[in-house]
Design a protein around this motif. Structure first.
Motif, PDB file in Angstrom:
ATOM      1  N   GLU A 181      51.575  35.501  92.999  1.00  0.00           N
ATOM      2  CA  GLU A 181      52.484  36.246  92.044  1.00  0.00           C
ATOM      3  C   GLU A 181      51.944  36.494  90.662  1.00  0.00           C
ATOM      4  O   GLU A 181      52.809  36.963  89.825  1.00  0.00           O
ATOM      5  CB  GLU A 181      53.979  35.208  91.966  1.00  0.00           C
ATOM      6  CG  GLU A 181      54.637  35.252  93.307  1.00  0.00           C
ATOM      7  CD  GLU A 181      55.936  34.242  93.173  1.00  0.00           C
ATOM      8  OE1 GLU A 181      56.283  33.751  91.983  1.00  0.00           O
ATOM      9  OE2 GLU A 181      56.494  33.939  94.103  1.00  0.00           O
ATOM     10  N   CYS A 182      50.703  36.591  90.374  1.00  0.00           N
ATOM     11  CA  CYS A 182      50.064  36.814  89.397  1.00  0.00           C
ATOM     12  C   CYS A 182      50.349  38.269  88.941  1.00  0.00           C
ATOM     13  O   CYS A 182      50.295  39.209  89.869  1.00  0.00           O
ATOM     14  CB  CYS A 182      48.758  36.532  89.389  1.00  0.00           C
ATOM     15  SG  CYS A 182      47.815  37.094  87.985  1.00  0.00           S
ATOM     16  N   HIS A 183      50.788  38.376  87.716  1.00  0.00           N
ATOM     17  CA  HIS A 183      51.172  39.861  87.400  1.00  0.00           C
ATOM     18  C   HIS A 183      49.728  40.807  87.444  1.00  0.00           C
ATOM     19  O   HIS A 183      49.987  42.050  87.629  1.00  0.00           O
ATOM     20  CB  HIS A 183      51.653  39.792  85.899  1.00  0.00           C
ATOM     21  CG  HIS A 183      52.014  41.322  85.297  1.00  0.00           C
ATOM     22  ND1 HIS A 183      53.475  41.837  85.662  1.00  0.00           N
ATOM     23  CD2 HIS A 183      51.415  41.986  84.529  1.00  0.00           C
ATOM     24  CE1 HIS A 183      53.378  42.621  85.081  1.00  0.00           C
ATOM     25  NE2 HIS A 183      52.367  43.080  84.382  1.00  0.00           N
ATOM     26  N   TYR A 184      48.987  40.285  87.386  1.00  0.00           N
ATOM     27  CA  TYR A 184      47.394  41.107  87.674  1.00  0.00           C
ATOM     28  C   TYR A 184      47.152  40.700  88.836  1.00  0.00           C
ATOM     29  O   TYR A 184      45.784  40.637  89.125  1.00  0.00           O
ATOM     30  CB  TYR A 184      46.406  40.611  86.662  1.00  0.00           C
ATOM     31  CG  TYR A 184      47.209  40.777  85.297  1.00  0.00           C
ATOM     32  CD1 TYR A 184      47.204  41.942  84.570  1.00  0.00           C
ATOM     33  CD2 TYR A 184      47.791  39.710  84.407  1.00  0.00           C
ATOM     34  CE1 TYR A 184      47.847  42.215  83.387  1.00  0.00           C
ATOM     35  CE2 TYR A 184      48.056  39.809  83.383  1.00  0.00           C
ATOM     36  CZ  TYR A 184      48.580  41.187  82.562  1.00  0.00           C
ATOM     37  OH  TYR A 184      48.661  41.212  81.466  1.00  0.00           O
ATOM     38  N   GLY A 194      50.502  28.839  85.137  1.00  0.00           N
ATOM     39  CA  GLY A 194      50.481  30.404  85.301  1.00  0.00           C
ATOM     40  C   GLY A 194      51.328  30.745  86.365  1.00  0.00           C
ATOM     41  O   GLY A 194      52.016  29.872  86.958  1.00  0.00           O
ATOM     42  N   CYS A 195      51.391  31.835  86.897  1.00  0.00           N
ATOM     43  CA  CYS A 195      52.133  32.338  87.920  1.00  0.00           C
ATOM     44  C   CYS A 195      52.027  31.870  89.167  1.00  0.00           C
ATOM     45  O   CYS A 195      50.780  31.341  89.581  1.00  0.00           O
ATOM     46  CB  CYS A 195      52.170  33.937  88.277  1.00  0.00           C
ATOM     47  SG  CYS A 195      52.356  34.867  86.699  1.00  0.00           S
ATOM     48  N   HIS A 196      52.681  31.597  90.229  1.00  0.00           N
ATOM     49  CA  HIS A 196      52.528  31.245  91.520  1.00  0.00           C
ATOM     50  C   HIS A 196      51.322  31.826  92.244  1.00  0.00           C
ATOM     51  O   HIS A 196      51.346  33.122  92.070  1.00  0.00           O
ATOM     52  CB  HIS A 196      53.622  30.819  92.435  1.00  0.00           C
ATOM     53  CG  HIS A 196      54.631  29.793  92.142  1.00  0.00           C
ATOM     54  ND1 HIS A 196      54.472  28.442  92.759  1.00  0.00           N
ATOM     55  CD2 HIS A 196      55.781  29.764  91.323  1.00  0.00           C
ATOM     56  CE1 HIS A 196      55.400  27.782  91.969  1.00  0.00           C
ATOM     57  NE2 HIS A 196      56.139  28.601  91.250  1.00  0.00           N
ATOM     58  N   MET A 218      47.505  36.501  78.235  1.00  0.00           N
ATOM     59  CA  MET A 218      48.486  37.221  79.007  1.00  0.00           C
ATOM     60  C   MET A 218      48.383  36.833  80.333  1.00  0.00           C
ATOM     61  O   MET A 218      49.079  37.327  81.169  1.00  0.00           O
ATOM     62  CB  MET A 218      47.610  38.809  78.989  1.00  0.00           C
ATOM     63  CG  MET A 218      47.710  39.216  77.615  1.00  0.00           C
ATOM     64  SD  MET A 218      49.650  39.621  76.868  1.00  0.00           S
ATOM     65  CE  MET A 218      49.855  41.107  77.982  1.00  0.00           C
ATOM     66  N   CYS A 219      47.523  35.838  80.983  1.00  0.00           N
ATOM     67  CA  CYS A 219      47.393  35.597  82.127  1.00  0.00           C
ATOM     68  C   CYS A 219      46.602  34.506  82.325  1.00  0.00           C
ATOM     69  O   CYS A 219      45.660  34.035  81.485  1.00  0.00           O
ATOM     70  CB  CYS A 219      46.447  36.760  82.861  1.00  0.00           C
ATOM     71  SG  CYS A 219      46.101  36.244  84.755  1.00  0.00           S
ATOM     72  N   SER A 220      46.890  33.623  83.277  1.00  0.00           N
ATOM     73  CA  SER A 220      45.931  32.374  83.382  1.00  0.00           C
ATOM     74  C   SER A 220      44.622  32.589  83.719  1.00  0.00           C
ATOM     75  O   SER A 220      43.658  31.884  83.390  1.00  0.00           O
ATOM     76  CB  SER A 220      46.630  31.454  84.243  1.00  0.00           C
ATOM     77  OG  SER A 220      46.465  32.132  85.776  1.00  0.00           O
ATOM     78  N   GLY A 221      44.218  33.929  84.094  1.00  0.00           N
ATOM     79  CA  GLY A 221      42.788  34.369  84.095  1.00  0.00           C
ATOM     80  C   GLY A 221      42.089  34.373  83.011  1.00  0.00           C
ATOM     81  O   GLY A 221      41.132  34.442  82.959  1.00  0.00           O
ATOM     82  N   THR A 269      49.953  29.237  78.525  1.00  0.00           N
ATOM     83  CA  THR A 269      51.075  29.789  79.472  1.00  0.00           C
ATOM     84  C   THR A 269      50.560  31.262  79.493  1.00  0.00           C
ATOM     85  O   THR A 269      49.921  31.706  78.600  1.00  0.00           O
ATOM     86  CB  THR A 269      52.426  29.657  78.963  1.00  0.00           C
ATOM     87  OG1 THR A 269      52.247  30.525  77.682  1.00  0.00           O
ATOM     88  CG2 THR A 269      52.917  28.195  78.667  1.00  0.00           C
ATOM     89  N   CYS A 270      50.868  31.913  80.616  1.00  0.00           N
ATOM     90  CA  CYS A 270      50.587  33.275  80.800  1.00  0.00           C
ATOM     91  C   CYS A 270      51.933  33.809  80.569  1.00  0.00           C
ATOM     92  O   CYS A 270      53.305  33.296  80.514  1.00  0.00           O
ATOM     93  CB  CYS A 270      50.238  33.655  82.229  1.00  0.00           C
ATOM     94  SG  CYS A 270      51.502  33.820  83.411  1.00  0.00           S
ATOM     95  N   ASN A 271      51.701  35.200  80.137  1.00  0.00           N
ATOM     96  CA  ASN A 271      52.676  35.973  79.564  1.00  0.00           C
ATOM     97  C   ASN A 271      54.019  36.235  80.408  1.00  0.00           C
ATOM     98  O   ASN A 271      54.925  36.357  79.971  1.00  0.00           O
ATOM     99  CB  ASN A 271      52.327  37.405  78.919  1.00  0.00           C
ATOM    100  CG  ASN A 271      53.377  38.216  78.236  1.00  0.00           C
ATOM    101  OD1 ASN A 271      53.987  37.886  77.514  1.00  0.00           O
ATOM    102  ND2 ASN A 271      53.279  39.480  78.582  1.00  0.00           N
TER     103      ASN A 271
END
Ligand SMILES: Cc1cc2nc3c(=O)[nH]c(=O)nc-3n(C[C@H](O)[C@H](O)[C@H](O)COP(=O)(O)OP(=O)(O)OC[C@H]3O[C@@H](n4cnc5c(N)ncnc54)[C@H](O)[C@@H]3O)c2cc1C
Ligand code: FES
Lengths: 156, 665
Positions: free
Chosen positions: A73-76, A68-70, A43-46, A14-16
């Motif tokens: 919508e990735c936090h990064y 991960g995020c859609h 922290m991220c799916s990346g 999972t991403c944070n």
């Protein structure tokens, strides 16, 4: 639960920012899903190194769920697109190794989608249950440690 | 070998009700002893001060070098346990919190399975914590300036609080004037004070405050950087008016020959000119030219405003100005839109002239509105004799919005009172439930009840103009079941007001993305914690206030504006902030110079040294996502906090490879 039934072990990444929070929300809202999945927070799916997936599959996991995020919508900003590319590469590599590519699944879940997370886990457990235990063609398999397969080229 | 302590929380019965916590702790102490676990304990509330002291005591007495706590989500208590470790002299980053509440006890239903999974989760945490490294939080300085986006009452309040405390604020508003929705209202519930009387002094303060730089007719285009050091690109749209010359005298809009229906401020009920300020008390006082409607821009001739302007302030073909400002904190207060009542076709909005929305009615009864505050039918002459107010239009309805819009009951009561007072008409409120929970609200409800307003509990099925009887002729007929008496009713009325739902701004998603936030399933911006942290977001340094977070009334909006300001001020005062030290770094020895990672970073933190043929990561720009770490084919990039060793070890632990065959036996 029926004792005869195969109970797969699944590792979930999972991403944070989004999907871990979706899992948290599933909990806070007391939604229910089977206990077959064990989660790891990145922290991220990346951050998902394909090695992690192969490590899990060679160490006894029957399936891996990457979340991960859609898209968009990735936090990064855009790193989940990179996860998407790696996901396809992982599936191709698995196919080359003679393992069902459907043992790896990619799910986008926003922090608000506890219900989606729950449903995806539920259906993935059933999908892996239908595939049966992961069999590395005698090379190792469930419960036996084998050398981690590292793909020669790590994709961008 | 490390000395690891494992602590399993009962969380009252939250965890202990579904997980045999004692068994988990004992299992860890026995089975994971070989991996360094020297103590396994369970305790009722690990996060309580007694629970924390338990850990601190063990660190000191047993010489623990690592701590694993199995409890709730790290998003709740990671900091609590890190701080406990720190107090006992252990580096806080040598602690790992694994979740067996949100991810085990709350989502599973079989105690044996939940207990077994908890063991695996603890095992994963233990393997991972072995590879933790002591870290120091990164300190970054906080730029003392603040950006506030949205000049409704939330943004106004926030800006004033910060400016009054002596710090600079940039207030960005996309309309020609600040004021937001509140500026459109006549009276405000429950005290019925006039909205303009309480709002305009604040607007004037904003406009004249030496610490506020007001940027109206402007929008944020881009946000770079991170908490403490954001660089924000703002587009100041061309007003076609030189504000250094304009005195706001109003001759331009008097002379402008082009009349336009004002569907923003007047909600379509009134007209404005092509050069305009939205309302008389607008702040700033300078007009803008509405290019798509301006005759000069359409036909190439006119320029009446330019001819008559006594100070030569009209400047056609002015260009947009793009500026960049540096700020430490950002407060988003972009508010709400209202529900499009046309979506409920059976209510006839848009088809039946005297069916109006609540926002339109606000203009209709506003002393400065198109009818000078006279409540009149569409013909502009007749006073209504019977008025209906339909609550929850687009709210509490799974076809549109499931949530309650919070303000509609009180707004319906406010309208009932105003209609009664100004026209003497019969007033009918059609409601599902009456909700009047805050200070002075229930009293207001009682007052309106005593005024003789009719209250009918039922969801309106239809509004039509098809009469069945003589007395229904020429009327709007509201069809509704009064669910308290169980009868179907047809009520003939002259005017029907639809209390439309508050909805997220149509562009809320784009705004959220621009600032790195997420929206809930409904579309409102998500706060860091629904109860304990309603104005913070998951993105450090970005705060939210007012209706952007969810529907609320003015008192709650103002409280959030002030709260967000207090948050920003706290940070500004502290001058610096400690950030998670999770950053990527390159081992130059191992870097082959392949440059695969170079294109991966959206924050431009990766730079390549052509001379030495190696890549370097700028720790100040790195946000710690780890994408480059995962991509490096040479394994030359490592990410603190989420290193390959940590994740791989956690996988082994979760799969119980660390203890071999007997696993859960
Ligand atoms: C008909 C009606 C009657 C009401 N009556 C009352 C009442 O009597 N009493 C009461 O307590 N509450 C009342 N309310 C609720 C009240 O309107 C809100 O509580 C309050 O206005 C919320 O203020 P805000 O600043 O959060 O949002 P808004 O008033 O919506 O302000 C947001 C501002 O941000 C600007 N903006 C939006 N997007 C951007 C962007 N991307 N960039 C720059 N600027 C942007 C907008 O132009 C606007 O100026 C009523 C609501 C309605 C619909
Ligand atoms: S942060 Fe969720 S996918 Fe990048």
């Amino acid at each position: 639960m029926n004792n005869e039934q195969f109970e797969p072990t699944i590792i979930g990444f999972t991403c944070n920012w989004c999907s871990y929070r979706a899992a948290d929300l599933a909990g806070t809202a007391r939604m229910k899903y089977p206990p077959n999945i064990r989660l790891i927070r990145l922290m991220c799916s990346g951050r998902l190194d394909p090695t992690f997936v192969f490590k899990a599959l060679t160490n006894g996991a029957d399936g891996v769920m990457i979340t991960g995020c859609h898209p968009g919508e990735c936090h990064y900003l855009e790193q989940n697109y990179k996860a998407l590319r790696r996901f396809h590469l992982i599936r191709r590599t698995l196919q080359g190794l003679g393992v069902e590519p459907n043992r790896v699944k990619l799910v986008w879940a926003s922090a608000a989608e506890g219900a989606k997370f729950t449903n995806e886990v539920k259906s993935f457990v059933e999908e892996i249950r239908a595939l049966g235990p992961l069999n590395w063609g005698g090379a190792g398999g469930n419960g036996h440690r084998v050398e981690t397969q590292i793909p020669e080229e790590v994709p961008a | 070998m490390e000395k690891i302590g494992v602590y399993v929380c009962h969380c009252g019965t939250n965890i202990a009700g579904m997980v045999d916590v004692q068994q988990v702790a004992e299992w860890a102490a026995a089975k994971l002893q070989r991996r360094g676990v020297v103590i396994g304990r369970d305790y009722k509330f690990m996060c309580s001060s007694l629970g924390q002291e338990l850990i601190e005591k063990d660190i000191k007495e047993l010489g623990l070098t690592r701590v694993v706590v199995a409890a709730c989500s790290p998003h709740l208590h990671e900091n609590t346990f890190r701080t406990a470790c720190k107090r006992a002299g252990l580096n806080p980053y040598l602690c790992e919190l694994v979740s067996i509440r949100e991810q085990v006890s709350w989502v599973h239903t079989d105690k044996d399975q939940a207990t077994a999974k908890s063991m695996a989760v603890v095992s994963g945490g233990v393997e991972r914590v072995i590879h933790h490294a002591p870290l120091e939080p990164m300190k970054v300085s906080i730029h003392p300036d603040t950006l506030v986006v949205g000049g409704g009452i939330a943004g106004i309040q926030a800006a004033l609080e910060i400016a009054d405390a002596g710090y600079k604020v940039y207030l960005v508003e996309r309309e020609p004037s600040i004021g937001g929705h509140m500026a459109q209202f006549d009276k405000t519930f429950p005290t019925l004070d006039c909205a303009a009387c309480i709002l305009t002094p604040k607007m004037v303060s904003v406009g004249t405050h030496p610490n506020i730089e007001l940027l109206t007719w402007s929008e944020v285009e881009k946000v770079d950087g991170y908490v403490g050091n954001f660089a924000v690109t703002i587009r100041k749209r061309a007003r076609d008016v030189d504000t250094s010359l304009c005195t706001g005298c109003g001759i331009c809009w008097e002379k402008c020959p082009k009349k336009v229906v004002d569907d923003k401020f007047e909600a379509g009920m009134g007209m404005r000119k092509a050069v305009y300020t939205p309302f008389a008390q607008a702040v700033p006082k300078y007009p803008v030219i509405d290019r798509p409607n301006c005759t000069y821009y359409i036909k190439g001739t006119c320029k009446a405003c330019e001819k008559f302007c006594p100070t030569n302030a009209i400047k056609f073909n002015q260009e947009d100005e793009v500026i960049t400002v540096n700020v430490g904190n950002i407060i988003l207060a972009t508010g709400y839109d209202t529900f499009d009542a046309k979506r409920i076709a059976q209510y006839g909005y848009g088809r039946l002239p005297n069916v109006v929305t609540s926002l339109e009615f606000e203009r209709l009864c506003n002393a400065a509105g198109p009818t000078n505050g006279e409540i009149l039918l569409k013909d502009g002459k007749t006073k209504p004799k019977a008025v209906g107010i339909v609550h929850c239009v687009g709210s509490r309805d799974k076809h549109y919005n499931e949530y309650c819009s919070v303000i509609c009951c009180m707004q319906g009561l406010k309208f009932a009172h105003l209609v009664h007072e100004r026209t003497g008409a019969e007033v009918y409120n059609f409601y599902i439930d009456m909700r009047t929970p805050f200070k002075g609200y229930e009293e207001f409800y009682q007052r309106v009840l005593e005024e003789g307003t009719h209250f009918i509990r039922g969801k309106v099925a239809e509004i039509n103009n098809a009469p069945r009887t003589k007395e229904e002729e020429g009327k709007l007929i509201v069809q509704v079941e009064d669910t308290l008496v169980g009868v179907q009713m047809r009520i003939p009325l002259d005017m029907v007001i639809l209390s439309v739902a508050l909805e997220p701004r149509h562009d809320a998603k784009e705004t959220a993305h621009r600032f790195g936030l997420s929206c809930s399933a409904d579309g409102w911006f998500i706060e860091k914690h629904p109860k304990l942290d309603p104005v913070a977001t998951m993105t450090e340094g970005i705060l939210i206030a007012g209706c952007v977070q969810g529907p609320k009334d003015i008192p709650a909006t103002v409280s959030q504006g002030a709260a967000a300001a207090a948050r920003a001020l706290g940070k500004i005062h502290a001058k610096e902030i400690a950030l998670e030290p999770f950053r990527a770094s390159v081992n130059e020895e191992q870097c082959s110079g392949c440059r695969i990672c170079n294109g991966l970073c959206p924050f431009n933190a990766i730079l390549f040294h052509e001379d030495r043929m190696v890549t370097e990561i700028n720790g100040a720009l790195c946000q710690g996502c780890g994408t480059c770490v995962a991509a490096c084919p040479a394994g030359a990039i490592s990410g603190t906090g989420f290193s390959n060793e940590q994740v791989l070890a956690q996988i082994e632990g979760l799969l119980l490879m660390n203890i071999g065959e007997e696993a859960l036996a």
